[in-house]
Design a protein around this motif. Structure first.
Motif, PDB file in Angstrom:
ATOM      1  N   LYS A  86       0.682  -1.036   0.110  1.00 35.37           N
ATOM      2  CA  LYS A  86      -0.022   0.116  -0.081  1.00 35.37           C
ATOM      3  C   LYS A  86       0.845   1.262   0.081  1.00 35.37           C
ATOM      4  N   LEU A  87       1.741   1.188   0.936  1.00 37.68           N
ATOM      5  CA  LEU A  87       2.653   2.478   0.826  1.00 37.68           C
ATOM      6  C   LEU A  87       3.534   2.648  -0.430  1.00 37.68           C
ATOM      7  N   TRP A  88       4.012   1.573  -1.096  1.00 32.55           N
ATOM      8  CA  TRP A  88       4.657   1.604  -2.421  1.00 32.55           C
ATOM      9  C   TRP A  88       3.900   2.123  -3.384  1.00 32.55           C
ATOM     10  N   SER A  89       2.651   1.545  -3.512  1.00 32.74           N
ATOM     11  CA  SER A  89       1.619   1.866  -4.435  1.00 32.74           C
ATOM     12  C   SER A  89       1.231   3.472  -4.317  1.00 32.74           C
ATOM     13  N   LYS A  90       1.404   4.210  -3.014  1.00 34.40           N
ATOM     14  CA  LYS A  90       0.983   5.543  -2.782  1.00 34.40           C
ATOM     15  C   LYS A  90       2.031   6.250  -3.291  1.00 34.40           C
ATOM     16  N   ALA A  91       3.567   5.861  -2.827  1.00 31.76           N
ATOM     17  CA  ALA A  91       4.476   6.552  -3.258  1.00 31.76           C
ATOM     18  C   ALA A  91       4.775   6.785  -4.714  1.00 31.76           C
ATOM     19  N   LYS A  92       4.430   5.587  -5.614  1.00 34.84           N
ATOM     20  CA  LYS A  92       4.731   5.523  -6.992  1.00 34.84           C
ATOM     21  C   LYS A  92       3.635   6.530  -7.636  1.00 34.84           C
ATOM     22  N   THR A  93       2.368   6.795  -7.060  1.00 34.19           N
ATOM     23  CA  THR A  93       1.429   7.640  -7.766  1.00 34.19           C
ATOM     24  C   THR A  93       1.387   9.051  -7.182  1.00 34.19           C
ATOM     25  N   SER A  94       2.190   9.335  -6.205  1.00 34.77           N
ATOM     26  CA  SER A  94       2.254  10.479  -5.396  1.00 34.77           C
ATOM     27  C   SER A  94       2.813  11.666  -6.341  1.00 34.77           C
ATOM     28  N   GLY A  95       3.718  11.444  -7.177  1.00 37.22           N
ATOM     29  CA  GLY A  95       4.305  12.236  -8.043  1.00 37.22           C
ATOM     30  C   GLY A  95       5.273  13.248  -7.156  1.00 37.22           C
ATOM     31  N   LYS A  96       5.698  12.769  -6.188  1.00 41.69           N
ATOM     32  CA  LYS A  96       6.669  13.406  -5.219  1.00 41.69           C
ATOM     33  C   LYS A  96       8.220  13.131  -5.540  1.00 41.69           C
TER      34      LYS A  96
END
Length: 291
Positions: A86-96
């Motif tokens: 879940k964390l990795w998925s968020k990071a990938k799509t965050s644009g940060k």
């Protein structure tokens, strides 16, 4: 085993360290300095970790597969933990994160996965040892020794669990906020060591000396990463040239590949040995805290 060129080089480094540790243990055993069998048990644990890590333990799904993220921008590995996924998925799509930062973050996630894996192997070992100990009817001096071994293993479990919890909190923070440009270290293993060192029983002077050593260690790891990438590129190029039939070109590239492979193995061994030494020093400092 279908391992990549980099994973084969890492396996070579791990086995070289294992061989050196076993030779040292045989010398200790001959001198009667491992009466409780703790060092032998640790060697077996380490070998179990190596065999599981590279898929040599007979279990199909146990291998920690090398990621293709660096090569083609997509990760082929799974993290085996819903929270991490879940964390990795968020990071990938965050644009940060830039592509380079995502590459670095993926290495942190993989490192965390391996820590959990090693913790579970140690936990299983401790559970088996406890079951055997509970079934002993008559207490003896030998059993008191085994109790001390169990105590040491529980302490090791505690240290690993603390490292896992700290690591997860860091991943959660970085995944949500992005990388801190003022961060002192970037390599996951170095960050782990520095966090543990600050919790250990070191003086300010010792801690400052340790910080400088970690900077050198991180530079060594970066150099190893560079050679790993060059080895993968050389491996792909070699496969391409093999299909052209150009023998001279093939021979030249085989020589380059062999040189890169040897250098990657050598650096991998040095990195892992240095990591082992630094971890041992921190572990001693943490033990002093408990006394």
């Amino acid at each position: 085993l279908h391992l990549s060129a980099v994973k084969l080089a890492e396996l070579h480094s791990d086995l070289k360290i294992q061989e050196k540790d076993e030779l040292s243990w045989k010398k200790l055993k001959a001198e009667g300095l491992d009466e409780d069998g703790e060092k032998e048990a640790k060697l077996r644990r380490n070998l179990n970790v190596i065999m599981t890590k590279y898929g040599m333990n007979g279990k199909k799904d146990s291998q920690l597969v090398d990621t293709n993220y660096i090569k083609d921008g997509t990760e082929s590995d799974t993290l085996d933990d819903p929270r991490l996924e879940k964390l990795w998925s968020k990071a990938k799509t965050s644009g940060k994160f830039s592509a380079e930062e995502l590459d670095k973050l993926w290495r942190e996630f993989k490192h965390h996965k391996e820590k959990i894996h090693e913790y579970n192997i140690l936990l299983e070992t401790v559970s088996r040892t406890e079951d055997i100990h509970k079934n002993v009817i008559n207490p003896s001096e030998e059993n008191l020794v085994k109790e001390e071994i169990l105590h040491n293993k529980h302490r090791e479990l505690k240290e690993k669990l603390r490292s896992i919890n700290q690591g997860f909190e860091r991943l959660r923070k970085v995944s949500h906020q992005g990388y801190d440009t003022t961060s002192e270290f970037e390599e996951p293993r170095v960050i782990d060591l520095w966090d543990m060192a600050r919790s250990a029983n070191f003086t300010e002077k010792e801690l400052e000396s340790f910080r400088e050593e970690l900077k050198h260690f991180e530079a060594k790891i970066e150099k190893h990463h560079h050679y790993q990438k060059q080895l993968e590129i050389s491996h792909e190029k070699l496969k391409h040239i093999e299909g052209t039939g150009d023998k001279d070109h093939l021979n030249r590239n085989k020589e380059k590949y062999a040189m890169l492979e040897e250098k990657t193995k050598e650096l991998g061994y040095k990195v892992k040995k240095h990591l082992q030494d630094l971890s041992s020093r921190i572990s001693q400092g943490l033990q002093h805290n408990e006394l």
